[in-house]
Design a protein around this motif. Structure first.
Motif, PDB file in Angstrom:
ATOM      1  N   VAL A   1       3.463  -0.055  -9.586  1.00 20.91           N
ATOM      2  CA  VAL A   1       2.512  -0.046  -8.475  1.00 20.91           C
ATOM      3  C   VAL A   1       3.231   0.165  -7.147  1.00 20.91           C
ATOM      4  CG1 VAL A   1       0.921  -1.490  -7.140  1.00 20.91           C
ATOM      5  CG2 VAL A   1       0.734  -1.414  -9.623  1.00 20.91           C
ATOM      6  N   SER A   2       4.379  -0.490  -6.961  1.00 21.87           N
ATOM      7  CA  SER A   2       5.115  -0.342  -5.701  1.00 21.87           C
ATOM      8  C   SER A   2       5.608   1.090  -5.514  1.00 21.87           C
ATOM      9  CB  SER A   2       6.296  -1.312  -5.657  1.00 21.87           C
ATOM     10  OG  SER A   2       7.249  -0.988  -6.659  1.00 21.87           O
ATOM     11  N   GLY A   3       5.846   1.792  -6.620  1.00 19.88           N
ATOM     12  CA  GLY A   3       6.308   3.172  -6.525  1.00 19.88           C
ATOM     13  C   GLY A   3       5.177   4.180  -6.365  1.00 19.88           C
ATOM     14  N   LEU A   4       3.993   3.838  -6.842  1.00 14.48           N
ATOM     15  CA  LEU A   4       2.875   4.784  -6.837  1.00 14.48           C
ATOM     16  C   LEU A   4       1.933   4.613  -5.651  1.00 14.48           C
ATOM     17  CD1 LEU A   4       1.893   4.788 -10.624  1.00 14.48           C
ATOM     18  CD2 LEU A   4       3.002   6.633  -9.356  1.00 14.48           C
ATOM     19  N   LEU A   5       1.873   3.403  -5.095  1.00 11.42           N
ATOM     20  CA  LEU A   5       0.950   3.138  -4.001  1.00 11.42           C
ATOM     21  C   LEU A   5       1.676   3.136  -2.666  1.00 11.42           C
ATOM     22  CD1 LEU A   5      -1.362   0.320  -5.418  1.00 11.42           C
ATOM     23  CD2 LEU A   5      -1.665   2.790  -5.520  1.00 11.42           C
ATOM     24  N   THR A   6       1.000   3.632  -1.640  1.00  9.88           N
ATOM     25  CA  THR A   6       1.538   3.622  -0.289  1.00  9.88           C
ATOM     26  C   THR A   6       0.407   3.329   0.682  1.00  9.88           C
ATOM     27  OG1 THR A   6       2.772   4.908   1.344  1.00  9.88           O
ATOM     28  CG2 THR A   6       1.175   6.110   0.007  1.00  9.88           C
ATOM     29  N   ILE A   7       0.750   2.799   1.821  1.00  3.91           N
ATOM     30  CA  ILE A   7      -0.253   2.508   2.851  1.00  3.91           C
ATOM     31  C   ILE A   7      -0.092   3.512   3.978  1.00  3.91           C
ATOM     32  CG2 ILE A   7      -1.089   0.826   4.524  1.00  3.91           C
ATOM     33  CD1 ILE A   7      -0.149  -1.371   2.682  1.00  3.91           C
ATOM     34  N   ALA A   8      -1.153   4.263   4.230  1.00  4.94           N
ATOM     35  CA  ALA A   8      -1.149   5.273   5.281  1.00  4.94           C
ATOM     36  C   ALA A   8      -2.388   5.092   6.151  1.00  4.94           C
ATOM     37  CB  ALA A   8      -1.138   6.678   4.671  1.00  4.94           C
ATOM     38  N   ASP A   9      -2.183   4.923   7.462  1.00  2.00           N
ATOM     39  CA  ASP A   9      -3.288   4.744   8.417  1.00  2.00           C
ATOM     40  C   ASP A   9      -4.206   3.589   8.012  1.00  2.00           C
ATOM     41  OD1 ASP A   9      -2.387   6.948   9.906  1.00  2.00           O
ATOM     42  OD2 ASP A   9      -3.485   8.342   8.616  1.00  2.00           O
ATOM     43  N   GLY A  10      -3.602   2.522   7.530  1.00  2.12           N
ATOM     44  CA  GLY A  10      -4.373   1.336   7.187  1.00  2.12           C
ATOM     45  C   GLY A  10      -5.121   1.402   5.880  1.00  2.12           C
ATOM     46  N   SER A  11      -4.943   2.471   5.115  1.00  2.00           N
ATOM     47  CA  SER A  11      -5.621   2.591   3.821  1.00  2.00           C
ATOM     48  C   SER A  11      -4.598   2.826   2.716  1.00  2.00           C
ATOM     49  CB  SER A  11      -6.630   3.746   3.837  1.00  2.00           C
ATOM     50  OG  SER A  11      -5.973   4.975   4.100  1.00  2.00           O
ATOM     51  N   ILE A  12      -4.971   2.428   1.504  1.00  2.00           N
ATOM     52  CA  ILE A  12      -4.079   2.579   0.358  1.00  2.00           C
ATOM     53  C   ILE A  12      -4.240   3.961  -0.255  1.00  2.00           C
ATOM     54  CG2 ILE A  12      -3.524   1.694  -1.937  1.00  2.00           C
ATOM     55  CD1 ILE A  12      -4.486  -1.035  -1.040  1.00  2.00           C
ATOM     56  N   ALA A  13      -3.131   4.613  -0.513  1.00  2.00           N
ATOM     57  CA  ALA A  13      -3.140   5.940  -1.139  1.00  2.00           C
ATOM     58  C   ALA A  13      -2.123   5.955  -2.269  1.00  2.00           C
ATOM     59  CB  ALA A  13      -2.823   7.014  -0.110  1.00  2.00           C
ATOM     60  N   THR A  14      -2.218   6.939  -3.127  1.00  2.00           N
ATOM     61  CA  THR A  14      -1.264   7.084  -4.228  1.00  2.00           C
ATOM     62  C   THR A  14      -0.274   8.192  -3.922  1.00  2.00           C
ATOM     63  OG1 THR A  14      -2.736   8.614  -5.399  1.00  2.00           O
ATOM     64  CG2 THR A  14      -2.932   6.272  -5.925  1.00  2.00           C
ATOM     65  N   GLN A  15       0.862   8.137  -4.561  1.00  4.70           N
ATOM     66  CA  GLN A  15       1.881   9.167  -4.397  1.00  4.70           C
ATOM     67  C   GLN A  15       2.605   9.380  -5.725  1.00  4.70           C
ATOM     68  OE1 GLN A  15       4.894   7.838  -1.630  1.00  4.70           O
ATOM     69  NE2 GLN A  15       5.297   5.940  -2.731  1.00  4.70           N
TER      70      GLN A  15
ATOM     71  N   LEU B   1      14.469   9.853  -4.575  1.00  2.00           N
ATOM     72  CA  LEU B   1      14.652  10.184  -5.990  1.00  2.00           C
ATOM     73  C   LEU B   1      14.890   8.920  -6.819  1.00  2.00           C
ATOM     74  CD1 LEU B   1      14.912  12.239  -8.234  1.00  2.00           C
ATOM     75  CD2 LEU B   1      17.295  12.617  -7.573  1.00  2.00           C
ATOM     76  N   ILE B   2      15.704   8.016  -6.300  1.00  2.07           N
ATOM     77  CA  ILE B   2      15.947   6.752  -7.006  1.00  2.07           C
ATOM     78  C   ILE B   2      14.646   5.972  -7.145  1.00  2.07           C
ATOM     79  CG2 ILE B   2      17.091   4.509  -6.847  1.00  2.07           C
ATOM     80  CD1 ILE B   2      19.462   5.930  -5.559  1.00  2.07           C
ATOM     81  N   SER B   3      13.819   5.999  -6.100  1.00  2.55           N
ATOM     82  CA  SER B   3      12.523   5.318  -6.146  1.00  2.55           C
ATOM     83  C   SER B   3      11.628   5.912  -7.226  1.00  2.55           C
ATOM     84  CB  SER B   3      11.839   5.410  -4.775  1.00  2.55           C
ATOM     85  OG  SER B   3      10.545   4.835  -4.815  1.00  2.55           O
ATOM     86  N   GLN B   4      11.635   7.242  -7.339  1.00  2.00           N
ATOM     87  CA  GLN B   4      10.812   7.903  -8.361  1.00  2.00           C
ATOM     88  C   GLN B   4      11.300   7.550  -9.766  1.00  2.00           C
ATOM     89  OE1 GLN B   4      11.242  11.986  -7.192  1.00  2.00           O
ATOM     90  NE2 GLN B   4       9.982  11.752  -5.348  1.00  2.00           N
ATOM     91  N   MET B   5      12.601   7.578  -9.967  1.00  2.00           N
ATOM     92  CA  MET B   5      13.159   7.227 -11.273  1.00  2.00           C
ATOM     93  C   MET B   5      12.864   5.767 -11.612  1.00  2.00           C
ATOM     94  SD  MET B   5      16.823   9.231 -10.895  1.00  2.00           S
ATOM     95  CE  MET B   5      17.470   8.714 -12.483  1.00  2.00           C
TER      96      MET B   5
END
Length: 248
Positions: free
Chosen positions: A52-66, A195-199
């Motif tokens: 979850v920490s690798g796939l989710l991000t907070i952008a402009d106060g909302s949660i998005a996936t990456q 890249l390390i975060s993705q792996m």
């Protein structure tokens, strides 16, 4: 001393395994079952947290996936490569060979399961990669020493439930972490923080699968999914020629 972190990590797992095997001898069967479920539950949520920490991000106060497409492609292609190489069967075969040679054949019915499950858990994840890089580049074993404490505790629980096969997980860990430590100066320029975060994210998904196997007594072939961890590096290199891959 370069490589100290890997040595400490291996010693901690061996010590934890010894304590776990000692405890296993005095535990009734119902205790083993409950410990296994507890271990599966913990592993389950460790994997969820990392993914979850690798796939989710907070952008402009909302949660998005990456990186969701990167995850899907890496897992699918990794599964194809892993099945073609039949990594899981080879791991099981190596574990069975060691059991026959060192553990008295059928003495421990969970020997192979203990080896495979603990090896995968100890080797996948960000701490193994980042810690080995820090040890190799800067001679700083602190991350791997912290990991050694965690792995030592996990080894106690694994060995208490699955037996002596957990000892054997020291070998792939020695090759994996030791190899990254020795090659750190050559591979660090290619391993960006992203890249390390993705792996690490893909490694967390595999940890989730290990927990799923332990919790529900299922058999996701985690060994055959191992190539997925390294595919983000392949996509990273290819993105220099095909920029669209950099947006995955």
């Amino acid at each position: 001393m370069i490589g100290l972190g890997t040595i400490v990590n291996c010693i901690a797992i061996a010590a934890g395994s010894s304590l776990g095997v000692f405890l296993k001898g005095g535990l009734p069967r119902r205790f083993e079952t409950t410990i296994m479920q507890a271990l599966g539950l913990c592993t389950f949520f460790i994997g969820i947290g990392g993914a979850v920490s690798g796939l989710l991000t907070i952008a402009d106060g909302s949660i998005a996936t990456q990186h969701t497409m990167l995850l899907v492609l890496s897992m699918v292609l990794g599964a194809l490569i892993g099945e073609a190489l039949d990594i899981e069967t080879r791991l099981n075969g190596f574990g069975a060979w060691c059991q026959a040679r060192f553990a008295g054949g059928g003495e421990d019915g969970k020997f192979v399961e203990g080896f495979v499950a603990s090896s995968l858990l100890f080797c996948v994840g960000a701490m193994a990669i980042v810690g080995a890089l820090e040890d190799g580049l800067n001679g700083d074993p602190s991350i791997l020493i912290a990991k050694a404490v965690l792995d030592g505790v996990a080894a106690i629980v694994f060995a208490a439930s699955l037996g002596k096969g957990v000892y054997l997980s020291v070998l792939p860990l020695l090759v994996y972490e030791g190899g990254i430590t020795l090659l750190a100066r050559f591979i660090r320029p290619w391993l960006t923080d992203a890249l390390i975060s993705q792996m690490s994210c893909i490694g967390s998904v595999l940890i989730f699968a290990i927990g799923f196997n332990l919790m529900f007594d299922k058999k996701v072939k985690v060994g055959n999914l191992l190539p997925a961890i390294f595919l983000p590096a392949v996509f990273f290199l290819l993105s220099r020629f095909f920029p669209a891959l950099g947006t995955l």
